[in-house]
Write a protein that holds these residues in place. Sequence first.
Motif, mmCIF file in Angstrom:
data_model
loop_
_atom_site.group_PDB
_atom_site.id
_atom_site.type_symbol
_atom_site.label_atom_id
_atom_site.label_comp_id
_atom_site.label_asym_id
_atom_site.label_seq_id
_atom_site.Cartn_x
_atom_site.Cartn_y
_atom_site.Cartn_z
ATOM 1 N N VAL A 145 -14.202 -7.704 25.346
ATOM 2 C CA VAL A 145 -13.866 -8.421 26.577
ATOM 3 C C VAL A 145 -15.159 -8.993 27.143
ATOM 4 O O VAL A 145 -16.132 -8.259 27.338
ATOM 5 N N THR A 146 -15.182 -10.292 27.388
ATOM 6 C CA THR A 146 -16.361 -10.949 27.949
ATOM 7 C C THR A 146 -16.071 -11.356 29.386
ATOM 8 O O THR A 146 -15.089 -12.059 29.657
ATOM 9 N N LEU A 147 -16.906 -10.897 30.306
ATOM 10 C CA LEU A 147 -16.702 -11.162 31.727
ATOM 11 C C LEU A 147 -17.444 -12.418 32.167
ATOM 12 O O LEU A 147 -18.506 -12.748 31.637
ATOM 13 N N GLU A 151 -17.057 -11.906 37.630
ATOM 14 C CA GLU A 151 -16.399 -10.657 37.245
ATOM 15 C C GLU A 151 -17.426 -9.557 37.004
ATOM 16 O O GLU A 151 -17.224 -8.402 37.404
ATOM 17 N N GLU A 187 -14.087 -2.894 33.835
ATOM 18 C CA GLU A 187 -14.266 -4.136 33.080
ATOM 19 C C GLU A 187 -12.914 -4.779 32.775
ATOM 20 O O GLU A 187 -12.738 -5.997 32.924
ATOM 21 N N SER A 191 -11.561 -8.353 34.344
ATOM 22 C CA SER A 191 -11.235 -9.437 33.412
ATOM 23 C C SER A 191 -9.811 -9.941 33.593
ATOM 24 O O SER A 191 -9.481 -11.050 33.175
#
Length: 223
Positions: A145-147, A151, A187, A191
């Motif tokens: 998962v890339t914020l 975020e 996280e 997201s």
Amino acid sequence: MKNKLKEIFYAGLIILVALTLGLAPVTQKEIFSLKWKNLGLQLVEAGVIDQEKFENLYTARGGLSESDKEMLYGRNNRDFKITPENSGMALHMLWAFGLANKNPILEDGPMMDPRYGGAENFASTGGWTLAKGSTMDHYSMHSFVTLTDDEQALVEKVSKGIFRPCCKNSTFFPDCNHGMAMLGLLELMASQGATEDEMNQKAQEVNSLWFPQVEKKSAGCAA
């Protein structure tokens, strides 16, 4: 007719007493729900979770339930619900995710402070023995998962205000399994569009499951 009225009266009285004493059945409250999708499967495929080690661990505990298997191997988990029944499994899954998902908190935060001798020396890293290869081969190494910048800023802000009674550190310093799992939870929430208030509230609720012996009065834990 008179006897029938008596039966109705006494039946109503019994129900009233049961409700008053808390004996009536209640619907189980869902503590938390979000999209989990196929993250469990991604963790297995990346080697963060060694399938054989993980299943052996749970075999000793009676085996994985069908819902556990879905959380681990499912391809389209729309809802990830943390309840009293699955809080242990959720802890393991979020611990693995929080440890492995690439994040500046792990790379630039207190975990990397030289006075601790390296990030591998904490319970949250050294204690994760369910990976393929070295745990540190997976530490902040996978972009599950890339914020966005906003975020990430939200995760950092909220994580500094959520504490746990086992070591009294904040989630910003995830040196134990609960802290690393909570980081993973924050996280995921960020997201998926959670607000600061929602993240604090859910963190408090989940901590009440992981630490049921501690009475929570806020998202922070002073115990």
